[in-house]
Design a protein around this motif. Structure first.
Motif, PDB file in Angstrom:
ATOM      1  N   THR A 223       3.764 -31.851 -30.882  1.00  0.00           N
ATOM      2  CA  THR A 223       2.322 -31.601 -30.530  1.00  0.00           C
ATOM      3  C   THR A 223       1.635 -32.004 -32.086  1.00  0.00           C
ATOM      4  OG1 THR A 223       2.322 -29.585 -31.052  1.00  0.00           O
ATOM      5  CG2 THR A 223       2.679 -29.912 -28.272  1.00  0.00           C
TER       6      THR A 223
ATOM      7  N   ARG B 186       9.299 -31.073 -27.929  1.00  0.00           N
ATOM      8  CA  ARG B 186       8.234 -31.999 -27.824  1.00  0.00           C
ATOM      9  C   ARG B 186       7.422 -31.460 -28.865  1.00  0.00           C
ATOM     10  NH1 ARG B 186       4.201 -28.455 -25.531  1.00  0.00           N
ATOM     11  NH2 ARG B 186       5.623 -26.710 -26.218  1.00  0.00           N
TER      12      ARG B 186
ATOM     13  N   ARG C 151       9.634 -22.781 -25.481  1.00  0.00           N
ATOM     14  CA  ARG C 151       8.861 -22.280 -25.330  1.00  0.00           C
ATOM     15  C   ARG C 151       8.511 -22.003 -27.246  1.00  0.00           C
ATOM     16  NH1 ARG C 151       7.035 -17.611 -21.190  1.00  0.00           N
ATOM     17  NH2 ARG C 151       6.839 -19.158 -19.487  1.00  0.00           N
ATOM     18  N   GLU C 152       9.645 -22.609 -28.032  1.00  0.00           N
ATOM     19  CA  GLU C 152       9.671 -21.545 -29.617  1.00  0.00           C
ATOM     20  C   GLU C 152       9.594 -22.856 -30.099  1.00  0.00           C
ATOM     21  OE1 GLU C 152      13.269 -20.642 -32.226  1.00  0.00           O
ATOM     22  OE2 GLU C 152      14.152 -21.108 -30.678  1.00  0.00           O
ATOM     23  N   THR C 153       8.573 -22.721 -31.309  1.00  0.00           N
ATOM     24  CA  THR C 153       8.311 -23.447 -32.029  1.00  0.00           C
ATOM     25  C   THR C 153       9.503 -23.743 -33.540  1.00  0.00           C
ATOM     26  OG1 THR C 153       6.258 -23.115 -31.864  1.00  0.00           O
ATOM     27  CG2 THR C 153       6.679 -24.250 -33.899  1.00  0.00           C
TER      28      THR C 153
ATOM     29  N   HIS D 149       8.765 -27.913 -30.609  1.00  0.00           N
ATOM     30  CA  HIS D 149       8.690 -27.536 -29.728  1.00  0.00           C
ATOM     31  C   HIS D 149      10.183 -27.280 -29.325  1.00  0.00           C
ATOM     32  CE1 HIS D 149       4.523 -25.756 -30.718  1.00  0.00           C
ATOM     33  NE2 HIS D 149       4.220 -27.299 -30.603  1.00  0.00           N
ATOM     34  N   GLU D 150      10.695 -26.464 -28.873  1.00  0.00           N
ATOM     35  CA  GLU D 150      12.178 -26.699 -28.210  1.00  0.00           C
ATOM     36  C   GLU D 150      11.417 -24.925 -27.090  1.00  0.00           C
ATOM     37  OE1 GLU D 150      17.266 -26.328 -28.034  1.00  0.00           O
ATOM     38  OE2 GLU D 150      15.728 -25.059 -29.446  1.00  0.00           O
TER      39      GLU D 150
ATOM     40  N   GLU E 103       3.822 -29.708 -34.657  1.00  0.00           N
ATOM     41  CA  GLU E 103       4.928 -29.157 -35.033  1.00  0.00           C
ATOM     42  C   GLU E 103       5.739 -29.702 -33.410  1.00  0.00           C
ATOM     43  OE1 GLU E 103       2.510 -25.169 -34.329  1.00  0.00           O
ATOM     44  OE2 GLU E 103       1.957 -26.653 -33.032  1.00  0.00           O
TER      45      GLU E 103
END
Length: 307
Positions: A149, A147, A202-204, A199-200, A197
């Motif tokens: 952002t 994801r 909740r991890e950036t 993200h996978e 950023e």
């Protein structure tokens, strides 16, 4: 800096398109410096060229970084007229300027090269401009559960990307912008410091910071975790940044120095975006009281300076 004559990676070099001011010569950069209490000099008789004043080993010096020096002799005259008659001047022009040697400037560092991506307004053409291997990594990233952002850079000095960049500078023993200057840039130029950023869950896993300035932009800071590298997250972030820049009418993205000898992997990654290689003008020292008397000494290294 380095000479690319014996580089292991042989990137293509193309002619420059219409001039876009480099970040160190931009109005946005000047605003950031002023926010930190500095007062850079603007030479309105030289197309608003930006001159910084610093102290090196306790001595005052003037610094001109990545400016277009179309009339170097006139520039040196104007600097003296502006009160810098005995101030050493460090010049790092945007492209080779062999005339500096004839004026008595001494070469300090041979030219580096930067990668510049032309941001085509057509998405299909932008994608086709990527090198095949780079495009394959992008396609791989697009199939992952990533994801992306985008936001203005948060004005917090302990942001994870700034901490990661500081740690990398310490580990690799180089110096870039201080955190305070990066934050000042975002604060003085609202919306011009964009954080992307990946993200996978909740991890950036990766992030990049892009600074816009006029019709141009500069790839400023980047970091990826091991997981992010495995997911090709960096490719996806760069592509998303290029998409956003195109939507804003930005025409060029400066990827920074391409070091094909000491960082060949990073050089290949940057050039895989379709970037062209542009040689800068090296770094020179001019001391007004000596004038042209140092010209014979300066001419010795003229070939190394891109003449």
């Amino acid at each position: 800096m380095f000479d690319l004559g014996s580089a292991a990676v042989m990137p293509r070099t193309l002619k420059r398109t219409e001039t876009i001011r480099a970040l160190p010569q931009s109005t946005e950069f000047s605003r950031a410096l002023q926010m930190l209490g500095q007062r850079p000099m603007r030479l309105d008789r030289m197309q608003d060229m930006l001159v910084l004043r610093r102290k090196v080993w306790g001595l005052p010096v003037a610094m001109i970084n990545r400016a277009e020096l179309h009339k170097p002799a006139r520039l040196l005259e104007i600097l003296q007229e502006e009160g810098l008659r005995r101030t050493p001047v460090i010049l790092s022009p945007e492209r080779p300027v062999p005339e500096l040697a004839r004026l008595g400037a001494l070469p300090l560092m041979t030219p580096a090269s930067v990668g510049v991506v032309d941001i085509h307004p057509d998405r299909t053409l932008r994608r086709s401009g990527l090198e095949q291997k780079w495009r394959n990594r992008l396609s791989h990233a697009e199939t992952q559960a990533l994801r992306i952002t985008r936001q203005n850079m948060p004005m917090v000095p302990d942001h994870w990307l700034l901490r990661a960049d500081a740690a990398q500078q310490k580990r690799r023993r180089y110096r870039s912008w201080p955190t305070a200057l990066t934050l000042a840039y975002g604060e003085a130029n609202r919306g011009a410091a964009k954080l992307f950023e990946a993200h996978e869950g909740r991890e950036t896993v990766a992030g990049i910071l892009v600074l816009t300035h006029g019709d141009g932009a500069t790839y400023h800071i980047a970091h990826s975790t091991d997981r992010g590298r495995g997911l090709s997250a960096h490719n996806l972030l760069i592509w998303n940044a290029m998409e956003w820049l195109a939507s804003k009418g930005i025409r060029q993205l400066d990827l920074g120095v391409i070091n094909t000898e000491d960082a060949s992997g990073l050089a290949r990654f940057k050039l895989g975006t379709g970037a062209r290689l542009e040689r800068l003008g090296g770094t020179w020292l001019y001391w007004p009281p000596m004038g042209r008397r140092l010209a014979p000494l300066a001419s010795i290294d003229l070939n190394l300076m891109g003449a």
